[in-house]
Design a protein around this motif. Structure first.
Motif, PDB file in Angstrom:
ATOM      1  N   UNK A 108       0.791  -1.224   0.000  1.00  0.00           N
ATOM      2  CA  UNK A 108       0.000   0.000   0.000  1.00  0.00           C
ATOM      3  C   UNK A 108       0.828   1.281   0.000  1.00  0.00           C
ATOM      4  N   UNK A 109       1.869   1.339   0.823  1.00  0.00           N
ATOM      5  CA  UNK A 109       2.599   2.600   0.961  1.00  0.00           C
ATOM      6  C   UNK A 109       3.966   2.375   1.587  1.00  0.00           C
ATOM      7  N   UNK A 110       4.674   3.487   1.855  1.00  0.00           N
ATOM      8  CA  UNK A 110       5.979   3.416   2.513  1.00  0.00           C
ATOM      9  C   UNK A 110       5.894   2.783   3.892  1.00  0.00           C
ATOM     10  N   UNK A 111       4.738   2.845   4.534  1.00  0.00           N
ATOM     11  CA  UNK A 111       4.593   2.288   5.873  1.00  0.00           C
ATOM     12  C   UNK A 111       4.748   0.772   5.883  1.00  0.00           C
ATOM     13  N   UNK A 112       4.637   0.133   4.738  1.00  0.00           N
ATOM     14  CA  UNK A 112       4.780  -1.320   4.662  1.00  0.00           C
ATOM     15  C   UNK A 112       6.158  -1.783   5.122  1.00  0.00           C
ATOM     16  N   UNK A 113       7.165  -0.903   5.025  1.00  0.00           N
ATOM     17  CA  UNK A 113       8.495  -1.261   5.511  1.00  0.00           C
ATOM     18  C   UNK A 113       8.444  -1.554   7.006  1.00  0.00           C
ATOM     19  N   UNK A 114       7.697  -0.740   7.734  1.00  0.00           N
ATOM     20  CA  UNK A 114       7.539  -0.956   9.164  1.00  0.00           C
ATOM     21  C   UNK A 114       6.715  -2.211   9.443  1.00  0.00           C
ATOM     22  N   UNK A 115       5.631  -2.397   8.697  1.00  0.00           N
ATOM     23  CA  UNK A 115       4.788  -3.582   8.893  1.00  0.00           C
ATOM     24  C   UNK A 115       5.564  -4.859   8.591  1.00  0.00           C
ATOM     25  N   UNK A 116       6.439  -4.779   7.598  1.00  0.00           N
ATOM     26  CA  UNK A 116       7.257  -5.930   7.251  1.00  0.00           C
ATOM     27  C   UNK A 116       8.136  -6.351   8.421  1.00  0.00           C
ATOM     28  N   UNK A 283       1.887   4.273  -8.254  1.00  0.00           N
ATOM     29  CA  UNK A 283       3.079   5.071  -8.505  1.00  0.00           C
ATOM     30  C   UNK A 283       4.138   4.233  -9.194  1.00  0.00           C
ATOM     31  N   UNK A 284       5.089   4.897  -9.803  1.00  0.00           N
ATOM     32  CA  UNK A 284       6.212   4.187 -10.397  1.00  0.00           C
ATOM     33  C   UNK A 284       7.064   3.579  -9.303  1.00  0.00           C
ATOM     34  N   UNK A 285       7.938   2.646  -9.681  1.00  0.00           N
ATOM     35  CA  UNK A 285       8.722   1.925  -8.702  1.00  0.00           C
ATOM     36  C   UNK A 285       9.743   2.785  -7.975  1.00  0.00           C
ATOM     37  N   UNK A 286       9.975   4.018  -8.465  1.00  0.00           N
ATOM     38  CA  UNK A 286      10.979   4.838  -7.805  1.00  0.00           C
ATOM     39  C   UNK A 286      10.375   5.902  -6.917  1.00  0.00           C
ATOM     40  N   UNK A 287       9.163   5.617  -6.366  1.00  0.00           N
ATOM     41  CA  UNK A 287       8.593   6.529  -5.392  1.00  0.00           C
ATOM     42  C   UNK A 287       9.374   6.450  -4.091  1.00  0.00           C
ATOM     43  N   UNK A 288       8.964   7.273  -3.114  1.00  0.00           N
ATOM     44  CA  UNK A 288       9.773   7.529  -1.933  1.00  0.00           C
ATOM     45  C   UNK A 288       9.866   6.368  -0.959  1.00  0.00           C
ATOM     46  N   UNK A 289      11.021   6.177  -0.373  1.00  0.00           N
ATOM     47  CA  UNK A 289      11.196   5.329   0.786  1.00  0.00           C
ATOM     48  C   UNK A 289      11.331   6.229   2.005  1.00  0.00           C
ATOM     49  N   UNK A 290      10.313   6.200   2.865  1.00  0.00           N
ATOM     50  CA  UNK A 290      10.326   6.989   4.079  1.00  0.00           C
ATOM     51  C   UNK A 290      10.706   8.444   3.819  1.00  0.00           C
TER      52      UNK A 290
END
Length: 353
Positions: A108-116, A283-290
C-alpha cells in the motif's frame, strides 16, 4: 568537544525537533505527519545500524538467516509505540510452521516497511532493487544480511541472483518475501493492483508453497497524499499456504488469479469502512522510501522478478535444479522473443504478453 558529544548533541536536537512537530501536529495535522515520518526514518537508520552488527555476529555463529528477522523486530518494537501504531496479526503461527515458502503481501505505501518488520518470520529474506545496496545504513545492513538484490537493468545478473535465492531456499530452508503488485497502490479503499507473476513463477519452480499475507487498508492511519499519519490499529491476516508441488506453468495464470481473488476477499473483510473517494493511481517503482519528497526507493525493498511485461513461462520437471532454471531464463531478454527449445535442457520457455 569530543566527537561523541557532538553526535549526541545533534541527535538530541533532532529528537527535540521531531517531538515538537508531533505536539504541534495536534493543532496542525501536517506537522504531525512530518514529525512521525522523521521518527520512522531515524528509527529505521538506528535499527539498520543495529542489524548490520547483529548480522556480523549471527554469521559468526552460523545463524545469518536470523539477521533480517532480528532487525525487523527491533524496528517494529521501537517504532510502533513512538507513533501510536498497533499491529494485530491473525494466524501468525503459519509463518513459523511453514518454511521454506514464498511469502506475498499487498503493498500500500511506505509504511509497509515498518509492517514488514513485524510480519517477518525467522529465516526469511527480502528481494530488493540492486541500487538500494548503496543507501547508507539500510543498504549496508541488507548487503550483509543476505537480501536478494535484483539488477533490473542487467538480466544476466538478475537471473544469477534468483538462481542464488532458489539455492538458498533449498539448502538453508530460507523463505523469500515478495510484494506481487510490484509497486505501492496508495488505495484509500480495500483493493489490490494486478499481480505480477514473478513470485508465482518462483513458487512453481521451487515447488515451495505460497503464503498470502493480507494487510488491511490503513489509509485512515497513513495517507502520504493527504499528509495523514495518526495513531491507530492495522489488522493483518495470514492465509493458509497454497501448495505448488503438483503445479506446472500451465497452472500459472489460474494460480495468480485465484490467489489474488482470495486475498482481495479477505482484504475487504478485515479492512475498516473505506473512505468514499477516488482511489490513487499506482506510482512508479521509484517513489519515496520513508520520504514524502520522493528521494529514495521504498517499493524496491521487496521487488518483483518479472522481466517487464514479457513473462517467462518455464515448463520444468521436478528434478530440475536451479542452475538449469537460470540458464533457461537467460535465453530471453525482450518481449515477443521467439524461443526455440533446446532439447538438451529439461526446460522449455515461451513468452507471453
Amino acid at each position: 568537544m569530543a566527537a561523541s558529544d557532538v553526535v549526541l548533541s545533534g541527535l538530541g536536537i533532532v529528537i527535540a525537533f521531531t517531538m515538537s512537530l508531533n505536539i504541534l501536529g495536534l493543532i496542525y495535522r501536517p506537522l504531525q505527519f512530518y514529525g512521525k515520518f522523521l521518527l520512522c526514518f531515524l528509527s529505521m537508520c538506528t535499527c539498520a545500524s543495529y542489524g548490520f552488527f547483529a548480522s556480523i555476529l549471527l554469521s559468526l555463529i552460523g545463524k545469518k538467516g536470523l539477521s533480517q528477522w532480528t532487525a525487523g523486530r527491533a524496528f517494529s518494537t521501537l517504532t510502533c509505540p513512538l507513533i501510536g501504531l498497533k499491529i494485530d496479526i491473525k494466524n501468525e503461527e503459519i509463518l513459523r510452521k511453514t518454511r521454506p515458502a514464498i511469502l506475498i503481501a499487498n503493498h500500500q505505501s511506505e509504511l509497509d516497511v515498518l509492517l514488514l518488520g513485524r510480519i517477518f518470520p525467522k529465516y526469511c529474506s527480502v528481494t530488493a532493487k540492486s541500487s538500494l545496496k548503496y543507501v547508507p545504513f539500510l543498504g549496508w545492513f541488507m548487503m550483509i544480511s543476505g537480501a536478494v538484490f535484483i539488477d533490473r537493468q542487467n538480466r544476466g545478473k538478475a537471473i544469477k541472483a534468483l538462481d542464488g535465492a532458489i539455492n538458498a531456499m533449498k539448502k538453508n530452508k530460507q523463505s523469500v518475501f515478495i510484494f506481487p503488485e510490484g509497486t505501492r497502490s496508495y488505495f484509500t479503499e480495500p483493493d489490490v493492483l494486478k499481480f505480477k507473476r514473478g513470485a508465482f513463477h518462483l513458487a512453481i519452480q521451487s515447488g515451495f508453497p505460497i503464503i498470502p499475507v493480507v494487510i488491511s487498508n490503513y489509509s485512515h492511519v497513513f495517507n502520504i497524499r493527504k499528509r495523514i499519519f495518526q495513531a491507530g490499529t492495522i489488522d493483518i491476516q495470514v492465509l493458509d499456504p497454497v501448495t505448488t508441488e503438483s503445479l506446472s506453468s500451465e497452472d500459472l495464470d489460474d494460480l495468480v488469479e485465484t490467489t489474488r481473488k482470495k486475498m482481495l476477499k479477505v482484504l475487504k473483510e478485515i479492512s475498516p469502512k473505506a473512505e468514499k473517494e477516488p482511489t490513487g493511481d499506482a506510482e512508479a517503482d521509484d517513489t519515496t522510501l520513508l520520504s514524502p519528497s520522493g528521494a529514495a526507493n521504498g517499493s524496491d525493498l521487496v521487488g518483483t522478478i518479472d522481466d517487464g511485461d514479457a513473462v517467462l513461462e518455464p515448463r520444468i520437471t521436478r528434478d530440475t535444479d536451479a542452475s538449469e532454471i537460470s540458464a533457461a531464463f537467460s535465453e530471453s531478454a525482450t518481449e515477443g522473443t521467439d524461443l526455440t527449445p533446446d532439447v538438451s535442457k529439461v526446460i522449455e520457455l515461451d513468452t507471453r504478453n
